[in-house]
Design a protein around this motif. Structure first.
Motif, PDB file in Angstrom:
ATOM      1  N   UNK A   6      50.529  87.301  62.377  1.00 16.07           N
ATOM      2  CA  UNK A   6      49.821  88.122  61.379  1.00 16.07           C
ATOM      3  C   UNK A   6      50.747  88.426  60.189  1.00 16.07           C
ATOM      4  N   UNK A   7      52.001  88.719  60.490  1.00  7.54           N
ATOM      5  CA  UNK A   7      52.957  88.993  59.410  1.00  7.54           C
ATOM      6  C   UNK A   7      53.145  87.730  58.563  1.00  7.54           C
ATOM      7  N   UNK A   8      53.287  86.593  59.219  1.00  2.54           N
ATOM      8  CA  UNK A   8      53.452  85.322  58.485  1.00  2.54           C
ATOM      9  C   UNK A   8      52.247  85.050  57.586  1.00  2.54           C
ATOM     10  N   UNK A   9      51.047  85.219  58.144  1.00  9.02           N
ATOM     11  CA  UNK A   9      49.830  84.991  57.361  1.00  9.02           C
ATOM     12  C   UNK A   9      49.753  85.982  56.190  1.00  9.02           C
ATOM     13  N   UNK A  10      50.159  87.215  56.446  1.00 10.50           N
ATOM     14  CA  UNK A  10      50.102  88.232  55.388  1.00 10.50           C
ATOM     15  C   UNK A  10      51.004  87.829  54.223  1.00 10.50           C
ATOM     16  N   UNK A  11      52.205  87.380  54.567  1.00  7.59           N
ATOM     17  CA  UNK A  11      53.162  87.001  53.517  1.00  7.59           C
ATOM     18  C   UNK A  11      52.632  85.777  52.761  1.00  7.59           C
ATOM     19  N   UNK A  12      52.147  84.785  53.525  1.00  8.94           N
ATOM     20  CA  UNK A  12      51.685  83.536  52.897  1.00  8.94           C
ATOM     21  C   UNK A  12      50.410  83.752  52.088  1.00  8.94           C
ATOM     22  N   UNK A  13      49.592  84.701  52.508  1.00  7.91           N
ATOM     23  CA  UNK A  13      48.288  84.888  51.866  1.00  7.91           C
ATOM     24  C   UNK A  13      48.274  85.958  50.790  1.00  7.91           C
TER      25      UNK A  13
END
Ligand SMILES: C[S@@+](CC[C@H](N)C(=O)[O-])C[C@H]1O[C@@H](n2cnc3c(N)ncnc32)[C@H](O)[C@@H]1O
Length: 214
Positions: free
Chosen positions: A141-148
């Motif tokens: 979720x953190x990775x997706x948040x940063x990427x998105x």
């Protein structure tokens, strides 16, 4: 509403049952605690207006109503189909259904990575959901948040601190995961006995710096 490609799972069934039994299981519409917390979350947002917000775990839509007033568009999502129906009804009652779309998403797998036209979110709201995730799920979720996150966008996280049966991770660990994410800068940390509130951005500038007077 997007009816979902996500098959039902025990966690979805748990939340569906909660919402079927009570349309406001955490009394977010009744408690001053919740009203004040929403006001603090909204006041913590660095930008006055947002273009496109993502609010996974939107629950019965009480915070979604406030977000709809600050954002051109909101994508409100939840694992529970019951929650989504309640949220949709709440937004209609509030006269804000026009700029809110709903989707059944289970995090982390249903995170909407590719938006039409390559659009990114300039606001991501993680409110009272991330302690239900395993450390591996939270890391995604953190990775997706940063990427998105669009350039200059904001991620806000807000979580209850006390122990409860369904909690998988402590609130301190949840907020530390965002704090430790490469490329994110913390703009705000608000700590109370009951909850933690944090705001991060890929733009380290303060609100005054963004407005050009500091
Ligand atoms: C405590 S409520 C929080 C509602 C709202 N965000 C708030 O702050 O008042 C948690 C919500 O997260 C949803 N949820 C829990 N785990 C989820 C997951 N893995 N993916 C999507 N939604 C989830 C539940 O269905 C529930 O509606």
């Amino acid at each position: 509403m997007n009816a979902s490609t996500t098959p039902d799972d025990p966690r979805g069934a748990y939340f569906d049952q909660l919402y079927r039994h009570d349309a406001d299981p955490w009394l977010v519409r009744q408690r001053w605690y919740e009203e004040r917390k929403r006001a603090l979350l909204l006041a913590s947002l660095p930008q006055q207006r947002y273009r496109h917000a993502y609010e996974p775990g939107c629950g019965n839509g009480e915070l979604t109503v406030d977000l709809a007033r600050r954002c051109e568009r909101v994508l409100a999502a939840d694992l529970s189909a019951e929650a989504l129906q309640l949220a949709q009804r709440r937004l209609e009652q509030a006269g804000h259904a026009g700029n809110v779309s709903f989707a059944r998403h289970r995090l982390p797998q249903d995170w909407p990575r590719i938006l039409p036209g390559g659009d990114k979110f300039d606001l991501i709201v993680i409110s009272e959901i991330a302690y239900y995730l395993s450390p591996e799920e939270l890391a995604r979720v953190v990775e997706h948040s940063v990427a998105g996150l669009a350039p200059g966008g904001s991620i806000v996280a807000c979580h209850w601190r006390a122990p409860f049966a369904q909690r998988i991770q402590s609130t301190v660990r949840v907020h530390a995961a965002f704090q430790d994410a490469p490329g994110l800068h913390r703009l705000l940390r608000h700590e109370e006995t009951d909850f933690l509130l944090g705001v991060w951005s890929n733009d380290a500038r303060s609100v005054a710096q963004r407005e050009g007077f500091a």
